[in-house]
Design an enzyme around this catalytic site. Sequence first.
Site, PDB file in Angstrom:
ATOM      1  N   HIS A 119       0.821  -1.222   0.000  1.00  0.00           N
ATOM      2  CA  HIS A 119       0.000   0.000   0.000  1.00  0.00           C
ATOM      3  C   HIS A 119       0.856   1.274   0.000  1.00  0.00           C
ATOM      4  O   HIS A 119       0.749   2.085  -0.921  1.00  0.00           O
ATOM      5  CB  HIS A 119      -0.988  -0.030   1.172  1.00  0.00           C
ATOM      6  CG  HIS A 119      -1.594   1.294   1.494  1.00  0.00           C
ATOM      7  ND1 HIS A 119      -2.412   1.973   0.623  1.00  0.00           N
ATOM      8  CD2 HIS A 119      -1.478   2.091   2.587  1.00  0.00           C
ATOM      9  CE1 HIS A 119      -2.783   3.129   1.169  1.00  0.00           C
ATOM     10  NE2 HIS A 119      -2.225   3.224   2.362  1.00  0.00           N
ATOM     11  N   HIS A 142       3.979   6.746   5.406  1.00  0.00           N
ATOM     12  CA  HIS A 142       2.827   7.482   5.912  1.00  0.00           C
ATOM     13  C   HIS A 142       1.997   6.722   6.942  1.00  0.00           C
ATOM     14  O   HIS A 142       1.343   7.337   7.763  1.00  0.00           O
ATOM     15  CB  HIS A 142       1.951   8.000   4.769  1.00  0.00           C
ATOM     16  CG  HIS A 142       1.020   6.969   4.199  1.00  0.00           C
ATOM     17  ND1 HIS A 142       1.368   6.169   3.155  1.00  0.00           N
ATOM     18  CD2 HIS A 142      -0.249   6.600   4.541  1.00  0.00           C
ATOM     19  CE1 HIS A 142       0.359   5.352   2.867  1.00  0.00           C
ATOM     20  NE2 HIS A 142      -0.628   5.593   3.699  1.00  0.00           N
ATOM     21  N   GLU A 192       1.383   5.708  12.733  1.00  0.00           N
ATOM     22  CA  GLU A 192       0.080   5.345  13.271  1.00  0.00           C
ATOM     23  C   GLU A 192      -0.007   3.847  13.582  1.00  0.00           C
ATOM     24  O   GLU A 192      -0.534   3.455  14.610  1.00  0.00           O
ATOM     25  CB  GLU A 192      -1.013   5.728  12.260  1.00  0.00           C
ATOM     26  CG  GLU A 192      -2.433   5.482  12.733  1.00  0.00           C
ATOM     27  CD  GLU A 192      -2.899   6.512  13.761  1.00  0.00           C
ATOM     28  OE1 GLU A 192      -2.171   7.486  14.012  1.00  0.00           O
ATOM     29  OE2 GLU A 192      -3.987   6.306  14.338  1.00  0.00           O
ATOM     30  N   ASP A 193       0.540   3.012  12.718  1.00  0.00           N
ATOM     31  CA  ASP A 193       0.250   1.580  12.804  1.00  0.00           C
ATOM     32  C   ASP A 193       1.419   0.690  13.229  1.00  0.00           C
ATOM     33  O   ASP A 193       1.248  -0.515  13.344  1.00  0.00           O
ATOM     34  CB  ASP A 193      -0.221   1.059  11.422  1.00  0.00           C
ATOM     35  CG  ASP A 193      -1.517   1.732  10.992  1.00  0.00           C
ATOM     36  OD1 ASP A 193      -2.225   2.234  11.876  1.00  0.00           O
ATOM     37  OD2 ASP A 193      -1.795   1.760   9.789  1.00  0.00           O
ATOM     38  N   ASP A 218      -3.056   8.563  -0.914  1.00  0.00           N
ATOM     39  CA  ASP A 218      -3.386   7.495   0.026  1.00  0.00           C
ATOM     40  C   ASP A 218      -4.850   7.087  -0.145  1.00  0.00           C
ATOM     41  O   ASP A 218      -5.187   5.911  -0.306  1.00  0.00           O
ATOM     42  CB  ASP A 218      -3.125   8.013   1.446  1.00  0.00           C
ATOM     43  CG  ASP A 218      -3.512   7.020   2.524  1.00  0.00           C
ATOM     44  OD1 ASP A 218      -3.304   5.806   2.309  1.00  0.00           O
ATOM     45  OD2 ASP A 218      -4.015   7.457   3.574  1.00  0.00           O
ATOM     46  N   ASP A 278     -22.141  16.588 -23.403  1.00  0.00           N
ATOM     47  CA  ASP A 278     -20.686  16.500 -23.326  1.00  0.00           C
ATOM     48  C   ASP A 278     -20.213  15.157 -22.788  1.00  0.00           C
ATOM     49  O   ASP A 278     -19.195  15.068 -22.134  1.00  0.00           O
ATOM     50  CB  ASP A 278     -20.125  17.648 -22.487  1.00  0.00           C
ATOM     51  CG  ASP A 278     -20.710  17.667 -21.095  1.00  0.00           C
ATOM     52  OD1 ASP A 278     -21.677  16.908 -20.854  1.00  0.00           O
ATOM     53  OD2 ASP A 278     -20.202  18.406 -20.253  1.00  0.00           O
TER      54      ASP A 278
HETATM   55 MN    MN Z   1      -2.540   4.651   4.084  1.00  0.00          MN
END
Ligand code: MN
Length: 725
Positions: free
Chosen positions: A56, A80, A84-85, A147, A267
């Site tokens: 990811h 990124h 957090e993880d 993301d 269009d």
């Molecule tokens: Mn992410």
Amino acid sequence: MEKREESAVKTYADLVRAIEESGRPYELAAVERAYRMAEQAHAGQKRLSGESYVSHPVAVACLTVDLGLDTDSVVAALLHDTVEDTKITSADVRAAFGAEVELLVDGVTKLGRISFSSVEEQQAENLRKMLLAMSKDVRVMLIKLCDRLHNMRTGDGWPEQKRRDKSLETMEVYAPIAHRLGMSNIKEELEDRSLRYLDPVGYQDITDALAKNGGADAFISGIAERIGERLAEVGIAECTIKKRIKSVYGIYRKMYMQNRTFEEIYDVYAVRIILNTVGECYNALGVIHDMYHPIPSRFKDYISTPKPNLYQSLHTTVIGHEGIPFEVQIRTWEMDQTAEYGVAAHWKYKAGVSTKDKLDDRIAWVRQLLESQRESEDAGDLLRDIKSELLPEEVFAFTPKGDVINLPAGATAIDFAYAIHSAVGNRMTGAKANGRIVPIDHKVVTGEIIEVITGPKDKGPSRDWLNIVVTSEAKNKIRNWFKKERKEENIAEGKAALEKELRRNLVTIPADKYDAFMADLARRQRLNTPEELYAAIGYGGLQLSRLMIKIKDEYARLLKEKNPVEVLDVPIRKHKASEGVIVEGLDNCMVKFAKCCNPLPGDDIIGFITRGFGVSIHKRSCPNACGGLLGDDAPRWVSARWADSVKESFKSSLEISAVDRGGLMADVAVLIAEMHLPCYSISARQLPDGRATMSLTIGVNNTEHLNTVIARLRKIKSITNITRV
Ligand code: MN
């Protein structure tokens, strides 16, 4: 334009290839280190779709490369989700890659922590603004968008509820942000992928309709081919023709919002002709109108008149030989880059990608863009517009339920409470910010969760709050409460306040005339009795300062009728500061600053005792003071000096001379805003000789402060002279 059916799963080799193909100078060593760090940190973690987790961040990094972002952004994209993880801390990130990358990763992490459920339009708008305010560096938002895009590409494995939640959030918040940043590709894909989860049937209907038309691709390809041949015949050999089929969500919106059928949308199909020069664009337009029948009302020339977001192109709609209408857009390469990638296009075009001040320029540019894209087109005053985009003049905070409350910067927890509801404000006894007890005058910070603690129903606000709150909404609600709930108290308060103000202004109404004077004053305010007058002052419905002007007029008349009263006969007490000024022999008198010379702390000053208007303070060098000291009123002049601690801001007027140029006024206004100076007036005038003059009244603390301001103003290009007036 092109379909994006490549695999969503990316490996590190894909990232390296993307970097090499980009042709830009990335620091591969740093990227590789970041990849190793992410791979190790996420080791053992799996995505819901089954792949190892690190695929990811790698895919997100590929997207940032596609956008043309710099090495720091690619590194931050790889990392990124680590803070957090995983066990990695932001300190680890800083140690390995520096403060810049840490800031980007932290920014993305913070944005990720904000989730929301309510999607009322106003709420969504506040949330979007809040997210932009939070990602101070625009790269944070760009990484976040990458993301989200990758998550939406790979959401099939999510449970139903998560799909819906993420799709709504994407639709309401992230796609509009991508749109505002001018990133149409990402915006459209985000919307289409959200729609696919939110209304699978509607999505399918449109994809079916597109497939039915003999295949949308075949139709538009045939047209593109014919146009290409014809352009070559007239000598425009070098051109690129892109084919566009309107996004599924774009068609969906038109069908459902305007209640049209698929066939009624003009269009759905479009070709874009990209050429080398503007001249060729207009030539090509002539060729197209010769080949196909144009629909007259649908021709737009955005080359001569660009849109506020700098979009440039020629648009026309013509009827194809099959009777199916299609749109033609004609533009140059540069125009196309700006339209496709918005902000990012400017990054790609500027070679030296990473110097700091250029980045600041870009952020300013983005903000300007955001501002100019706002729908409201009432040409409000320039100063306010510039201020609200450059200064973070707004703060955004959450209620515990997750609603976003939008307040002006500097607003307090009390303002927050009244913004929720007057009943909440009136019962407020305390506040918590992010779970911690804070004083009720706590200044709200963007991103905080504020919880208002309330007491019994009849608790009521405190009068002191009127001096604390920043918003007029809170002020009015507090006043209203006092107006309704505290009649007697208002009368007493108002009477006391009025009497105090009369004393301060050295106004002494003779006792035998007092009642008549007040009754008359009340009548003039369309009130029945002096009591009503006092009550109005008490709850703040009548402004005492305004009322005093009328009182002084009346008082002056009264004085004329009677024998001249000796106003100078005031008790002499200790020196005491009043409005930051100590006047010899007068305690707590009303002080005002003479408009002729606008004295500032630091200037030598002198006071003049007026009749009924308090003491007016002049600079000692003021011509009025110099002249006055020799005249009949000489005894009225008293010495005065500045108190030691002066907090107030003082008005000061400047006259600026400059060589006239576009954007001069804006530069001045931006500087004033950046220095957080109150601006009372600003005006500019062109002079016949190519010069310009500006008058400016701002608030400053003292002469030293003013000198700093003048020094900074002098640095603005083309300003030749600044004088204090
Ligand atoms: Mn992410």
